[in-house]
Design a protein around this motif. Structure first.
Motif, mmCIF file in Angstrom:
data_model
loop_
_atom_site.group_PDB
_atom_site.id
_atom_site.type_symbol
_atom_site.label_atom_id
_atom_site.label_comp_id
_atom_site.label_asym_id
_atom_site.label_seq_id
_atom_site.Cartn_x
_atom_site.Cartn_y
_atom_site.Cartn_z
ATOM 1 N N MET A 449 0.841 -1.216 0.000
ATOM 2 C CA MET A 449 0.000 0.000 0.000
ATOM 3 C C MET A 449 0.862 1.246 0.000
ATOM 4 O O MET A 449 0.549 2.237 -0.673
ATOM 5 C CB MET A 449 -0.905 -0.013 1.243
ATOM 6 C CG MET A 449 -2.002 -1.086 1.198
ATOM 7 S SD MET A 449 -3.140 -0.838 -0.197
ATOM 8 C CE MET A 449 -3.851 0.739 0.243
ATOM 9 N N ARG A 450 1.969 1.188 0.750
ATOM 10 C CA ARG A 450 2.860 2.355 0.778
ATOM 11 C C ARG A 450 3.462 2.611 -0.599
ATOM 12 O O ARG A 450 3.546 3.747 -1.054
ATOM 13 C CB ARG A 450 3.963 2.099 1.815
ATOM 14 C CG ARG A 450 4.813 3.320 2.117
ATOM 15 C CD ARG A 450 5.756 3.016 3.249
ATOM 16 N NE ARG A 450 4.997 2.716 4.463
ATOM 17 C CZ ARG A 450 5.494 2.012 5.480
ATOM 18 N NH1 ARG A 450 6.728 1.575 5.411
ATOM 19 N NH2 ARG A 450 4.757 1.779 6.542
ATOM 20 N N ARG A 451 3.881 1.497 -1.248
ATOM 21 C CA ARG A 451 4.419 1.670 -2.598
ATOM 22 C C ARG A 451 3.345 2.188 -3.543
ATOM 23 O O ARG A 451 3.606 3.033 -4.407
ATOM 24 C CB ARG A 451 4.984 0.327 -3.099
ATOM 25 C CG ARG A 451 6.255 -0.108 -2.403
ATOM 26 C CD ARG A 451 6.957 -1.210 -3.179
ATOM 27 N NE ARG A 451 6.139 -2.402 -3.253
ATOM 28 C CZ ARG A 451 6.192 -3.389 -2.373
ATOM 29 N NH1 ARG A 451 7.038 -3.323 -1.376
ATOM 30 N NH2 ARG A 451 5.424 -4.456 -2.505
ATOM 31 N N LEU A 452 2.094 1.657 -3.376
ATOM 32 C CA LEU A 452 0.992 2.122 -4.221
ATOM 33 C C LEU A 452 0.714 3.604 -3.990
ATOM 34 O O LEU A 452 0.524 4.378 -4.933
ATOM 35 C CB LEU A 452 -0.266 1.291 -3.925
ATOM 36 C CG LEU A 452 -1.520 1.654 -4.742
ATOM 37 C CD1 LEU A 452 -1.260 1.489 -6.225
ATOM 38 C CD2 LEU A 452 -2.698 0.791 -4.290
ATOM 39 N N GLN A 453 0.708 4.034 -2.687
ATOM 40 C CA GLN A 453 0.491 5.453 -2.393
ATOM 41 C C GLN A 453 1.619 6.305 -2.969
ATOM 42 O O GLN A 453 1.377 7.390 -3.508
ATOM 43 C CB GLN A 453 0.404 5.643 -0.883
ATOM 44 C CG GLN A 453 -0.884 5.088 -0.269
ATOM 45 C CD GLN A 453 -0.918 5.274 1.242
ATOM 46 O OE1 GLN A 453 0.057 5.738 1.808
ATOM 47 N NE2 GLN A 453 -2.028 4.893 1.843
ATOM 48 N N ALA A 454 2.855 5.795 -2.835
ATOM 49 C CA ALA A 454 3.980 6.560 -3.396
ATOM 50 C C ALA A 454 3.831 6.692 -4.913
ATOM 51 O O ALA A 454 4.070 7.755 -5.488
ATOM 52 C CB ALA A 454 5.296 5.867 -3.044
ATOM 53 N N ARG A 455 3.427 5.553 -5.535
ATOM 54 C CA ARG A 455 3.250 5.620 -6.983
ATOM 55 C C ARG A 455 2.125 6.583 -7.353
ATOM 56 O O ARG A 455 2.243 7.373 -8.313
ATOM 57 C CB ARG A 455 2.952 4.212 -7.526
ATOM 58 C CG ARG A 455 2.828 4.131 -9.041
ATOM 59 C CD ARG A 455 2.786 2.674 -9.484
ATOM 60 N NE ARG A 455 1.673 1.959 -8.890
ATOM 61 C CZ ARG A 455 0.417 2.008 -9.351
ATOM 62 N NH1 ARG A 455 0.131 2.742 -10.413
ATOM 63 N NH2 ARG A 455 -0.551 1.337 -8.757
ATOM 64 N N LEU A 456 1.013 6.538 -6.579
ATOM 65 C CA LEU A 456 -0.102 7.463 -6.853
ATOM 66 C C LEU A 456 0.321 8.913 -6.634
ATOM 67 O O LEU A 456 -0.070 9.807 -7.383
ATOM 68 C CB LEU A 456 -1.293 7.122 -5.955
ATOM 69 C CG LEU A 456 -2.002 5.789 -6.267
ATOM 70 C CD1 LEU A 456 -3.086 5.523 -5.249
ATOM 71 C CD2 LEU A 456 -2.599 5.813 -7.676
ATOM 72 N N LEU A 457 1.130 9.156 -5.575
ATOM 73 C CA LEU A 457 1.613 10.523 -5.335
ATOM 74 C C LEU A 457 2.504 10.981 -6.477
ATOM 75 O O LEU A 457 2.442 12.149 -6.904
ATOM 76 C CB LEU A 457 2.382 10.562 -4.010
ATOM 77 C CG LEU A 457 1.516 10.453 -2.737
ATOM 78 C CD1 LEU A 457 2.414 10.368 -1.510
ATOM 79 C CD2 LEU A 457 0.571 11.658 -2.631
ATOM 80 N N GLU A 458 3.368 10.051 -6.948
ATOM 81 C CA GLU A 458 4.206 10.428 -8.078
ATOM 82 C C GLU A 458 3.362 10.735 -9.303
ATOM 83 O O GLU A 458 3.608 11.726 -10.013
ATOM 84 C CB GLU A 458 5.181 9.284 -8.377
ATOM 85 C CG GLU A 458 6.236 9.086 -7.296
ATOM 86 C CD GLU A 458 7.136 7.906 -7.603
ATOM 87 O OE1 GLU A 458 6.865 7.253 -8.632
ATOM 88 O OE2 GLU A 458 8.085 7.670 -6.832
ATOM 89 N N GLU A 459 2.333 9.858 -9.551
ATOM 90 C CA GLU A 459 1.453 10.115 -10.696
ATOM 91 C C GLU A 459 0.692 11.425 -10.502
ATOM 92 O O GLU A 459 0.505 12.203 -11.453
ATOM 93 C CB GLU A 459 0.477 8.951 -10.864
ATOM 94 C CG GLU A 459 1.148 7.656 -11.283
ATOM 95 C CD GLU A 459 0.148 6.528 -11.409
ATOM 96 O OE1 GLU A 459 -1.038 6.777 -11.084
ATOM 97 O OE2 GLU A 459 0.537 5.416 -11.838
#
Length: 592
Positions: A449-459
């Motif tokens: 989830m943290r990686r997903l949130q980081a990816r979403l923040l980057e996007e």
């Protein structure tokens, strides 16, 4: 590797059996047969010439054991390897000697059990010839046999047997030991099978080095299936067979210093698992219960520890320790005897000196004799005290043994409690393992989830940057659109002005069109009246022309049929009429 002393004991029995006169000598022909049999059984190349060369100085008469021993060591025992069957070797020596020394019909044991007792005697006997076994080793063997039979040990019966051995210095020969066991004094009444099982178990441990054996389940290396096998633990290997008859061996687990044994958690529906890890392969085994599992693991770990320390098997180590204790006790007793002899010699020398110097003084000699008698009494008293002390030591040893048995019983109960606690700890360990697995899974999910949130923040950052660029672009476009809009407004105002002027022109043209239309209608009416008049005149002219026209020969083609009849016009006249009609039509179209 079998010790040479143990091989020599069996050969000594065979040599003694060939000595019919009990003089310690055997004929050369018999020694040739014995040597050839030994070489055959021990897989040593036989050289008959060597025997002749060795005894070339004694071509006639019997040969002694002392003369045969150098030949035996040099030409047979020095060439022995580990690949020969020791049981077959012992069986051959036993065959030569047992019929001359025992009567099988008087024994309650079979010939095979007698052979096993004979092998145990050779193992426990002293390294001196003629071979005998001391009473301590006899007691050790009988105790082990009674434990294997599940019978109680009788101190009274053995005390009676020790009294019988007192006349023979507490020692017994192999045939006396076989007769003692075969007579049934130490067996269960009427249970020959139990006696045979007891002898066989002691034989397997002492002679075959079998430390533990039993059925367990083993996991295969290729098919990964579980199969029941009969496991046999020896000091340097664990062998497994199809069944307990040991007829079909399936493999060996060779133990060395680098091996280890570890417990495994239950899996695949199997309980009480442990693994034996070797250098290149591991073996997974399942015991029947936790007690058997603990016993097997402890026994295998003990063998590995002995290999690391370079020590022999446990029963051989016990035998050496018992011999050292006996030798120490004998040395101490011998030292006490030497001290006593030295003191007596000194007293005798002093007495002789006094006799030479004080021959006339008989009274002092009598006093010296009285002192010697007193010293003798004191010595006897000290011996009695020593015997009492030994008796007290024996009683104290019995008490200690009883205490040790009580402690063993207490330790057994503590072991049961410990095993129960181990079970509880294993359950807690499994729960802890499951909790740790859940925690690890939760951490993995959280990390995902943290990686997903980081990816979403980057996007989202990339989208925001893209939107900012689009916003700037829109701002630029809007600024350009404003300028263009102003130009369009100006252009639109100019076009509206032009449109108003065009509308005025259109209104003027409309009014002119309506005037032209009225004129057209008026002209059309005039044209229609003229056309009607023209038609009337044309009909009249046509009628007159048909009458006036000269009759000419017509062409042979098909005649044209018109409204005025067949052959009313020629082709040239008809073309002229078509052309005139087309022109009038073209003129009428613009007017409309």
């Amino acid at each position: 590797m079998w010790l040479r002393e143990e091989l020599l004991k069996s050969i000594w029995h065979a040599f003694t059996a060939l000595d019919a006169d009990h003089r310690g000598k055997v004929s050369k022909s018999q020694l040739k047969v014995l040597s050839h049999s030994l070489c055959t059984v021990m897989k040593v190349p036989h050289d008959p010439v060597a025997l002749e060369e060795h005894f070339r100085d004694n071509d006639q008469g019997p040969l002694s054991n002392q003369g045969y021993m150098p030949y035996l060591n040099r030409f047979i025992l020095d060439k022995v390897r580990e690949d020969f069957d020791v049981l077959e070797f012992n069986r051959m020596c036993w065959t030569l000697c047992y019929k001359k020394n025992i009567c099988p019909t008087r024994l309650r044991i079979s010939e095979d059990d007698a052979f096993k007792v004979w092998c145990i005697f050779n193992f426990l006997s002293e390294d001196q010839y003629p071979l005998v076994v001391v009473v301590e080793e006899i007691e050790y063997f009988l105790r082990r046999m009674m434990e294997a039979m599940g019978a109680a040990w009788s101190d009274d019966a053995f005390s009676k047997y020790k009294l019988q051995l007192s006349s023979r210095e507490h020692r017994a020969t192999a045939w006396e030991l076989i007769e003692l066991v075969g007579a049934g004094y130490y067996s269960l009444c009427g249970h020959r099978h139990a006696l045979s099982l007891g002898i066989n178990e002691v034989f397997q441990e002492l002679i075959l080095d079998v430390l533990k054996q039993g059925y367990m389940m083993k996991k295969g290396h290729k098919r990964k299936n579980w199969t029941e096998r009969w496991f046999v633990l020896r000091p340097n290997a664990v062998s497994y067979y199809v069944s307990e008859d040991l007829m079909e061996k399936k493999g060996d687990i060779v133990l060395d210093k680098g091996c280890c044994v570890e417990s495994l958690p239950d899996k695949d529906g199997r309980r009480c698992l442990f693994i034996i890890k070797c250098a290149d392969v591991s073996f997974e085994v399942s015991a029947s219960d936790k007690k058997k599992k603990q016993e097997w693991m402890q026994a295998i770990q003990t063998c590995i520890q002995l290999l690391r320390l370079g020590l022999p098997s446990p029963h051989r180590e016990d035998r050496l320790r018992r011999r050292e204790l006996r030798q120490h006790a004998h040395a101490k007793a011998h030292a006490d005897g030497d001290d006593l002899v030295e003191r007596m010699r000194q007293l005798q020398a002093a007495n002789e000196n006094k006799q030479r110097q004080l021959e006339a003084m008989r009274q002092k000699m009598e006093e010296a004799a009285a002192k010697a008698a007193l010293e003798e009494l004191r010595r006897e008293k000290s011996q009695l005290d020593l015997q009492d002390r030994y008796r007290l030591d024996l009683e104290r040893e019995k008490m200690v043994r009883q205490q040790m048995e009580e402690q063993m019983a207490q330790k057994s109960s503590e072991l049961d409690q410990y095993l129960q606690r181990v079970d509880e700890l294993e359950g807690m360990y499994r729960q802890l393992t499951e909790a740790l697995e859940d925690e690890r899974q939760a951490k993995q999910d959280e990390e995902a989830m943290r990686r997903l949130q980081a990816r979403l923040l980057e996007e989202e950052a990339a989208k925001r940057e893209q939107l900012e660029q689009m916003h700037l672009q829109q701002q630029r476009i809007l600024s350009q659109s404003e300028a263009e809009r102003q130009e369009l407004v100006a252009e639109q105002e100019a076009k509206e002005a032009e449109l108003r002027a065009a509308r005025l022109q259109l209104q003027q043209l409309e009014s002119e069109r309506r005037g032209a239309l009225e004129q057209y209608k008026e002209v059309s009416r005039k044209l229609e009246r003229a056309a009607n008049k023209t038609k009337t005149w044309k009909d009249k002219v046509a009628k007159h022309e048909g009458l006036v026209r000269l009759i000419q020969p017509g062409h042979k083609g098909p005649q044209r049929i018109t409204n005025w009849g067949p052959a009313s016009f020629t082709d040239a006249e008809l073309e002229m009429r078509k052309k005139a009609w087309q022109e009038s039509k073209n003129q009428a179209a613009p007017a409309e």
